[in-house]
Write a protein that holds these residues in place. Sequence first.
Motif, PDB file in Angstrom:
ATOM      1  N   UNK A 159       0.908  -1.393   0.199  1.00 56.56           N
ATOM      2  CA  UNK A 159       0.147  -0.106  -0.116  1.00 56.56           C
ATOM      3  C   UNK A 159       0.986   1.664  -0.203  1.00 56.56           C
ATOM      4  N   UNK A 160       0.018   2.702   0.343  1.00 60.29           N
ATOM      5  CA  UNK A 160       0.780   3.487  -0.343  1.00 60.29           C
ATOM      6  C   UNK A 160       1.360   4.135   1.872  1.00 60.29           C
ATOM      7  N   UNK A 161       2.239   3.424   2.042  1.00 61.75           N
ATOM      8  CA  UNK A 161       2.865   3.521   3.114  1.00 61.75           C
ATOM      9  C   UNK A 161       3.924   3.337   2.985  1.00 61.75           C
ATOM     10  N   UNK A 162       5.042   3.772   4.405  1.00 51.95           N
ATOM     11  CA  UNK A 162       6.774   3.381   4.637  1.00 51.95           C
ATOM     12  C   UNK A 162       6.540   2.009   3.975  1.00 51.95           C
ATOM     13  N   UNK A 163       8.019   2.214   3.606  1.00 49.27           N
ATOM     14  CA  UNK A 163       8.216   0.948   3.055  1.00 49.27           C
ATOM     15  C   UNK A 163       8.424  -0.106   3.989  1.00 49.27           C
ATOM     16  N   UNK A 164       8.633  -0.219   5.166  1.00 49.30           N
ATOM     17  CA  UNK A 164       8.600  -0.518   6.290  1.00 49.30           C
ATOM     18  C   UNK A 164       8.264  -1.812   7.511  1.00 49.30           C
ATOM     19  N   UNK A 165       6.349  -0.313   6.629  1.00 49.23           N
ATOM     20  CA  UNK A 165       5.478  -1.576   7.175  1.00 49.23           C
ATOM     21  C   UNK A 165       5.274  -2.525   6.138  1.00 49.23           C
ATOM     22  N   UNK A 166       5.452  -2.582   4.711  1.00 48.00           N
ATOM     23  CA  UNK A 166       5.663  -3.672   4.531  1.00 48.00           C
ATOM     24  C   UNK A 166       6.364  -4.986   4.593  1.00 48.00           C
ATOM     25  N   UNK A 167       7.682  -4.995   5.152  1.00 48.22           N
ATOM     26  CA  UNK A 167       8.185  -5.444   5.188  1.00 48.22           C
ATOM     27  C   UNK A 167       8.175  -5.874   6.930  1.00 48.22           C
ATOM     28  N   UNK A 168       7.925  -5.219   7.805  1.00 49.18           N
ATOM     29  CA  UNK A 168       7.112  -5.684   9.199  1.00 49.18           C
ATOM     30  C   UNK A 168       5.662  -6.683   8.734  1.00 49.18           C
ATOM     31  N   UNK A 169       5.128  -6.476   7.589  1.00 49.92           N
ATOM     32  CA  UNK A 169       3.850  -7.419   6.725  1.00 49.92           C
ATOM     33  C   UNK A 169       4.342  -8.795   6.554  1.00 49.92           C
ATOM     34  N   UNK A 170       5.777  -8.481   5.634  1.00 51.89           N
ATOM     35  CA  UNK A 170       6.223 -10.160   5.653  1.00 51.89           C
ATOM     36  C   UNK A 170       6.511 -10.530   6.785  1.00 51.89           C
ATOM     37  N   UNK A 171       7.580  -9.901   7.745  1.00 48.29           N
ATOM     38  CA  UNK A 171       7.834 -10.543   9.054  1.00 48.29           C
ATOM     39  C   UNK A 171       7.002 -11.204   9.412  1.00 48.29           C
ATOM     40  N   UNK A 172       5.866 -10.521   9.459  1.00 43.77           N
ATOM     41  CA  UNK A 172       4.868 -11.193   9.829  1.00 43.77           C
ATOM     42  C   UNK A 172       4.368 -12.326   9.706  1.00 43.77           C
ATOM     43  N   UNK A 173       4.053 -12.622   8.465  1.00 45.82           N
ATOM     44  CA  UNK A 173       3.508 -13.603   7.745  1.00 45.82           C
ATOM     45  C   UNK A 173       4.232 -14.593   7.957  1.00 45.82           C
ATOM     46  N   UNK A 174       5.664 -14.545   7.481  1.00 47.21           N
ATOM     47  CA  UNK A 174       6.484 -15.623   7.786  1.00 47.21           C
ATOM     48  C   UNK A 174       7.245 -15.822   9.336  1.00 47.21           C
TER      49      UNK A 174
END
Length: 176
Positions: A159-174
């Motif tokens: 989404x349109x948000x800081x890239x770290x929020x996507x990184x955090x979502x990946x880490x949480x999913x993994x």
Amino acid sequence: MRHNQPHWCGKPIVLVGLMGAGKTTVGRRLAQRLNLPFVDADAEIESAAGMTISDIFDRYGEAYFRDGERRVIGRLVDGTAKVIATGGGAFIQEQTRELILEHAIAVWLDAEPSVLADRVRRRDTRPLLRGRDPEEALIELAAVRNPFYAMAPIRVQSVTAPHDSTVNAILKAMEA
């Protein structure tokens, strides 16, 4: 063959999704967070071919490019832990997708075509968008490609948000 392994087990992490989803940018940050090497498959293809992806498409066509892409990705998913960003069409190719699903953890960075169009308008290096309205082209690509991306065991919204929020979502999913 589908491998549902959403928990990271040291395999390469391969980011898939449409152009503009953030595979390279998010991939670099994810690799930093995990203290792993980052590899951009498109950059590796260009290095191996000695020409840009646009030039490969123009000179030899998409089929030739996809064959080289499969070989490069096959070399990259060698069992060592790393983060790999792929080109948008890599996961659509059956042999390439099977290599990724067999030897890596695939993460789909999913994004709305309007978000992607805003991101890709900044560069004119995308062969599949030349001479087309980016949003219209991405809507068409999403209709064809999203069912393939959905085969990835992990799906994260880009989404349109800081890239770290996507990184955090990946880490949480993994659950890393």
